[in-house]
Design an enzyme around this catalytic site. Structure first.
Site, mmCIF file in Angstrom:
data_model
loop_
_atom_site.group_PDB
_atom_site.id
_atom_site.type_symbol
_atom_site.label_atom_id
_atom_site.label_comp_id
_atom_site.label_asym_id
_atom_site.label_seq_id
_atom_site.Cartn_x
_atom_site.Cartn_y
_atom_site.Cartn_z
ATOM 1 N N ARG A 59 0.682 -1.069 -0.081
ATOM 2 C CA ARG A 59 0.096 -0.358 -0.280
ATOM 3 C C ARG A 59 0.512 1.098 -0.005
ATOM 4 O O ARG A 59 0.380 2.137 -0.578
ATOM 5 C CB ARG A 59 -1.016 0.088 1.119
ATOM 6 N N TYR A 112 -11.362 24.189 -8.849
ATOM 7 C CA TYR A 112 -11.735 23.053 -9.187
ATOM 8 C C TYR A 112 -13.511 22.624 -8.541
ATOM 9 O O TYR A 112 -13.006 21.941 -7.396
ATOM 10 C CB TYR A 112 -11.173 22.804 -9.669
ATOM 11 N N ASP A 184 -3.172 24.926 -5.880
ATOM 12 C CA ASP A 184 -3.540 23.197 -6.782
ATOM 13 C C ASP A 184 -2.706 23.874 -8.136
ATOM 14 O O ASP A 184 -2.955 25.201 -8.819
ATOM 15 C CB ASP A 184 -4.642 23.146 -7.063
ATOM 16 N N LYS A 209 -3.757 14.955 -15.534
ATOM 17 C CA LYS A 209 -3.673 15.583 -17.121
ATOM 18 C C LYS A 209 -1.798 15.638 -17.054
ATOM 19 O O LYS A 209 -1.707 14.465 -18.046
ATOM 20 C CB LYS A 209 -3.500 17.341 -16.164
HETATM 21 C C1 LIG Z 1 -8.937 17.287 -12.531
HETATM 22 C C2 LIG Z 1 -8.457 18.345 -12.057
HETATM 23 C C3 LIG Z 1 -8.131 18.012 -10.467
HETATM 24 C C4 LIG Z 1 -8.827 16.881 -10.046
HETATM 25 O O1 LIG Z 1 -8.171 15.439 -10.600
HETATM 26 P P1 LIG Z 1 -8.373 13.650 -11.406
HETATM 27 O O2 LIG Z 1 -7.433 13.531 -11.284
HETATM 28 O O3 LIG Z 1 -9.596 14.263 -12.418
HETATM 29 O O4 LIG Z 1 -9.099 13.237 -9.795
HETATM 30 C C5 LIG Z 1 -8.087 18.672 -9.131
HETATM 31 N N1 LIG Z 1 -7.705 19.909 -10.013
HETATM 32 C C6 LIG Z 1 -7.496 20.321 -11.243
HETATM 33 C C7 LIG Z 1 -7.017 21.736 -11.248
HETATM 34 C C8 LIG Z 1 -8.007 19.846 -11.985
HETATM 35 O O5 LIG Z 1 -7.860 20.190 -13.229
#
Ligand SMILES: *Cc1c(COP(=O)(O)O)cnc(C)c1O
Length: 393
Positions: A59, A112, A184, A209
């Protein structure tokens, strides 16, 4: 010494690879494991203590997971990292590590959407109060900090609308008040912004992303100082039971190797599309941090090294059927959530319902674009045909 270390591109190419402790193989080995065996009973306490840095139990990850963390920390200039099963899991773990019942959270209004949902539901249920703040508040955040404010959370540029925050000003105030700061940084990646260099305590990434970059992995990454690492690591893995497969970590390391080359192209194509869109009569406003008219453009210019492939534009009010005709007929731009892959995306978003501190002032439709790696001429032709459909009765 400034300028003495290897540059980002070089780090992104090599960090975390140890070919000669891997029989000459360039990429990290994929170590799939649940049970990790101990040779001697006496070894266990030490291994338990160092469970984030050695194989202890599946884990907590294996060599593959650690190769990703090592590479990412080297690139971002951070001390420690954690790998989570999605970007949203990273958001949740970051918040839950520092907030307890009775605490107060300052959350940027342009977060987000699922991050907002965590505040309004999960955190509220645990007795944690959230105040959403104007992304452009800067040092004015001081007025919103209460004695029980524990975390100041930023996302810059803002989700969908791309306002660029004054991160250093917010960090300076939050630090003086003893709050933990989080950013973020999914849009910029460490190649275009390094949150630790701006004094941010916790960086949050949807590695889904640009880091993984090929629309085939869900992953989150958190980075933090040594001081915060154990607390956050325990929240992630010991309390909430998160784990990420070695195969996915392998794909993330592989994505990191080409991230610079991809981002340079995403940037260039997005800027080309944004400039073309600005000249279209249907377009009321292009929302892209690198455009001089962008909200927070001066912050972007001061703090960021580049811009990525995600931006939005607003078209004037019109029947949604026309917008559907425009988007449904696109050949190259596809509709779907997430972004950061090699392919272009276009999506309509209703921002009005997502802002509570800063009302959304445009009447028309907001279309978010992710500029992929296709030829920009082909993308422009696709959009031009889309505008033809938009204009037809
Ligand atoms: C997509 C995204 C997330 C969440 O990511 P996931 O992998 O889809 O859970 C968080 N913050 C931002 C700015 C995003 O674009």
């Amino acid at each position: 010494m400034p300028g003495s270390g290897p540059k980002d591109r070089t780090i992104a190419t090599h960090a975390g690879n140890h070919p000669f402790s891997n029989e000459g193989v360039i990429n990290p080995p994929i170590q799939r494991a649940s049970t990790i065996l101990f040779e001697r009973l006496e070894d266990i306490p030490d291994r338990q203590k160092n469970r984030f840095d050695v194989n202890y139990y599946g884990r907590y990850g294996t060599r593959t997971n650690r190769a990703l963390k090592e590479a990412f920390c080297a690139l971002e200039g951070s001390e420690r990292a954690l790998v989570l099963p999605s970007g949203l899991a990273a958001v949740a773990v970051a918040l839950m590590s520092f907030l307890r019942p009775g605490d107060h959270l300052l959350m940027v209004d342009t977060a987000y959407e699922p991050t907002r949902v965590i505040c309004d539901n999960l955190l509220r249920q645990f007795g944690i109060e959230t105040t959403f703040y104007d992304p452009m508040i800067g040092a004015g955040i001081e007025q919103l900090i209460r004695p029980n404010t524990k975390v100041v959370y930023m996302e810059s540029p803002g989700s969908l609308t791309f306002e660029v925050q004054d991160v250093p000003a917010i960090v300076a105030v939050a630090r003086a008040k003893g709050c933990v700061t989080m950013l973020d940084n999914t849009w910029a990646t460490p190649l275009f912004l390094k949150p630790p260099a701006l004094g941010v305590d916790v960086s949050i990434y949807a590695a889904t992303k640009y880091i993984c970059g090929h629309s085939d992995v869900m992953m989150g990454i958190l980075t933090m100082s040594r001081k915060h690492h154990r607390k956050m690591g325990n929240m992630a893995h010991s309390y909430l039971g998160n784990t990420v497969s070695a195969d996915d970590c392998y794909l993330a390391v592989r994505g990191l190797r080409t991230m610079h080359a991809r981002l340079v192209q995403h940037q260039e194509t997005a800027l080309t599309l944004a400039a073309w869109l600005e000249k279209r009569p249907e377009v009321v406003r292009v929302l892209h941090p690198a455009l001089p008219a962008a909200v927070g453009h001066a912050n972007w210019k001061r703090d960021f090294k580049g811009s990525s492939g995600l931006f939005s534009f607003v078209i004037g009010p019109c029947d949604t059927n026309r917008v559907a005709a425009m988007l449904n007929g696109l050949q190259l731009f596809k509709m779907g959530y997430s972004w950061g892959g090699y392919e272009s995306l276009a999506m309509v978003e209703n921002v009005r319902v997502l802002r509570t501190a800063t009302p959304w002032s445009f009447d028309g439709h907001l279309i978010r674009i992710h500029a992929g790696l296709e030829d920009p001429d082909d993308l422009i032709a696709d959009l031009a045909a889309g505008f033809d459909r938009l204009g037809k009765d």
